[in-house]
Design an enzyme around this catalytic site. Sequence first.
Site, PDB file in Angstrom:
ATOM      1  N   LYS A  85       0.803  -1.187  -0.083  1.00  0.00           N
ATOM      2  CA  LYS A  85       0.028   0.056   0.060  1.00  0.00           C
ATOM      3  C   LYS A  85       0.827   1.342   0.023  1.00  0.00           C
ATOM      4  O   LYS A  85       1.518   1.633   0.996  1.00  0.00           O
ATOM      5  CB  LYS A  85      -1.005   0.115   1.243  1.00  0.00           C
ATOM      6  CG  LYS A  85      -1.954   1.222   1.084  1.00  0.00           C
ATOM      7  CD  LYS A  85      -2.508   1.469   2.515  1.00  0.00           C
ATOM      8  CE  LYS A  85      -1.791   2.606   3.356  1.00  0.00           C
ATOM      9  NZ  LYS A  85      -1.443   4.044   2.656  1.00  0.00           N
TER      10      LYS A  85
ATOM     11  N   CYS B  71      13.025  10.392   8.033  1.00  0.00           N
ATOM     12  CA  CYS B  71      12.818   9.950   9.360  1.00  0.00           C
ATOM     13  C   CYS B  71      14.194   9.987  10.009  1.00  0.00           C
ATOM     14  O   CYS B  71      14.192  10.106  11.436  1.00  0.00           O
ATOM     15  CB  CYS B  71      12.390   8.243   9.404  1.00  0.00           C
ATOM     16  SG  CYS B  71      13.159   7.475   8.261  1.00  0.00           S
TER      17      CYS B  71
ATOM     18  N   GLU C 159       9.894   0.535  10.757  1.00  0.00           N
ATOM     19  CA  GLU C 159      10.762   1.270  10.342  1.00  0.00           C
ATOM     20  C   GLU C 159      10.224   2.810  10.942  1.00  0.00           C
ATOM     21  O   GLU C 159       9.217   3.173  10.013  1.00  0.00           O
ATOM     22  CB  GLU C 159      11.620   1.502   9.158  1.00  0.00           C
ATOM     23  CG  GLU C 159      12.849   2.076   9.215  1.00  0.00           C
ATOM     24  CD  GLU C 159      12.966   3.462   8.683  1.00  0.00           C
ATOM     25  OE1 GLU C 159      12.477   4.456   9.738  1.00  0.00           O
ATOM     26  OE2 GLU C 159      13.154   3.674   7.404  1.00  0.00           O
TER      27      GLU C 159
ATOM     28  N   GLU D 258       9.516  14.682  16.813  1.00  0.00           N
ATOM     29  CA  GLU D 258       9.862  14.719  15.285  1.00  0.00           C
ATOM     30  C   GLU D 258       8.813  15.735  14.579  1.00  0.00           C
ATOM     31  O   GLU D 258       7.568  15.603  14.457  1.00  0.00           O
ATOM     32  CB  GLU D 258       9.608  13.245  14.607  1.00  0.00           C
ATOM     33  CG  GLU D 258      10.033  13.139  13.119  1.00  0.00           C
ATOM     34  CD  GLU D 258      10.066  11.827  12.631  1.00  0.00           C
ATOM     35  OE1 GLU D 258       9.027  11.031  13.093  1.00  0.00           O
ATOM     36  OE2 GLU D 258      10.658  11.344  11.981  1.00  0.00           O
TER      37      GLU D 258
END
Lengths: 304, 474
Positions: free
Chosen positions: B181, B288, B254, B385
């Site tokens: 996806k 990331c 991850e 983040e």
Amino acid sequence: MGSILSGAEAASLVRALPGVDAVGLEARAAGLATRSVKTTSKARAIDLAISMIDLTTLEGADTPGKVRSLAAKAVRPDGDAPSTAAVCVYPSMVATAKEALRGTGVKVASVATGFPAGQVPLDVRLADTEAAVRAGADEIDMVINRGAFLAGDLERVFHEIKAVKAASGDARLKVILETGELATYDAVRQASWLAMHAGADFIKTSTGKVGVNATLPVTLLMMQAVRDFRAATGVQVGVKPAGGIRNTKDAIKYLVAVNETLGDDWLSNEWFRFGASSLLNDLLMQRQKLKTGRYSGPDYVTVD
Amino acid sequence: MFEYAPAPESVRPDIKEHYGLFIGGEFVDAEDGAVFKSVNPSTEEALFTVAEAGEADVAKAVAAARRAHETVWGPMSGAERGKYLFRIARLLQEKAREFAVAESMDNGKPIKETRDFDVPTAAQHFFYHAGWADKLSYAGLGADPKPLGVVGQVIPWNFPLLMLAWKIAPALACGNTVVLKPAETTPLTALMFAELCQEAGLPAGVVNILPGAGATGSALVDSAVDKVAFTGSTAVGRAIAKAVAGSKKKVTLELGGKAANIVFDDAPIDQAVEGVVNGIFFNQGHVCCAGSRLLVQESVADEVLERLKARVETLRVGDPLDKNTDIGAINSAEQLSRIRALTETGEGEGADVWQPACDLPERGFWFRPTVFTGVQQSMRIAQEEIFGPVLSVLTFRTPDEAIAKANNTPYGLSAGVWTEKGSKILWAAERLRAGVVWANTFNQFDAASPFGGLKESGYGREGGRQGLEAYLDV
């Protein structure tokens, strides 16, 4: 300008400079080289590059005829193209060049100090310089004592540059580091600062007489050095890559590096030069292509 | 004085008006007829419509993948699987420019990056894993290791094609079939990849692509897959781990990061500044492992900051398809508002904000590169983040303090160390709790190098010999 430093102070300052990470420096240079300069900005860049050329002939076979031919090309390269910055010759040809360029605004640059190796006694190098200045040189391109530099005698290199600066009088002094012989980026940075502390008006990469001449990473490193030197001392120093820059594409990469590292203050032939001979004709051919939309050929620019 | 004229990339990919779901080697519409639009974030214009997969479609795709695994891909020899992967890698290279432009249009990232990084690195990933396909017995994971079966994969929007390659290449090399996806804002290159699989003659059902949003992803996680691989936010990763808990499904995650880039006083300063810029402004900071915290030794902080700001002034923000653009558009309105909200907390908590003077296009989603100084460890911009072009600068006095601050985060994906001393690099790398530690560089990736996190940055590795373990029954 000159310097207020003693040789020992200059040497210790230079030895304390931070290191250069070769991988990072080369990556940055490669990044700058990906800039795409097209259409109107390319046309402006080409004219700017032409105006920055020190049109050079440094051969044992140089004659007054050859130098006059080069001088005429420097003044009027092609149609409405700008003049080059200077003509660069050996000391014996300075008088001829001076005569040919009188009243044109194109400067006479002379190599000196036992160019290219510089492996002659200092008094001979100084006499060489004085002779060039007497003959009318506006600019002196000296070579540093690479032997002393590599032997670690930075003080000696510093004092020699100061002496040549004094012998040059009003002529602007370009100090050739011969980066191909210094070999490491750390050494290039040290030599750049040493030359600037000793009074260089320009720092120049190469003589064009050894295997490795100007590269974009080395020139970028020298640009960072002059930027930092001005920030530290208020004194602006020029940069001249020489040798191996043969086409328009390469010249534009250097201009992009000047633009993004030094900015407008260095984007003129007062502060940035190309030491080159064959580069000019490639710039002229690209210039014709932009004007006419057609590629020309080597027979549409002059051989000098 | 020296302005660069616009230098737009001239190649235009053939983007269709509508894409279906890619199930069993065919493009089909969703059972319930659901569709959504994909928007070009640099213009806010719709690029195409695409079917949105629901539960029924997920079941169909997983069944197709199961059939392909049992009848074709599972029994096939590793050498034969490798041939398909080599073919896919070569086709990606051949169509590199089209993929690069499509990625820039759908994602907003600059063509410079898609052309020089995303697409070549994706192709490299297929080449690398193609080589493993017939050598799995030598991966140190036992003799003749077996695939898991059908793998459900959910990938983010920051590197759409590259994350697809990271997921699909090792899965196929190990003999699994996949249902993937793509993110709802960036399905384009995944769909073009589906077309490429058709062109490569990949057996039907080996790769299935199901565009959709969170509901599609959670249906995929809950479906009859043997393994779930996810790259994305820590919150979603946690939900996935809960959903598969107690089942036989394997999972690799991850997730987020808040990496520290540590600049010691003996660093090569110009290159360190370059690395800091690359660390946080690469891909608009939508990375990331971005170096979103700069930890700089107090004795050189002023010098580093001065140079950093001068360098950031030269960054060119604008049209992603201009070859001279350094920073493109923020991927979505939603992400832009998230970045804005977090930067506002930074100002509210007393950090000093700095942005270069640069013009932003009128339409589209844009955010200026931003540097916060005077940031303290306790501020949200030092802890959370941001996933945008926002750098938080903190200082430290001693190496021990640098390590303590760098590790003082729930995340542990990556870190950077800048010093000319090799011994200090090794000393720091031993102490940093991060999956990747870069020394005198940042954001370097290679298919042969395992990548993954510690702590809340997830588990499992992608790439290298170690990455194979995630797709083998060992």
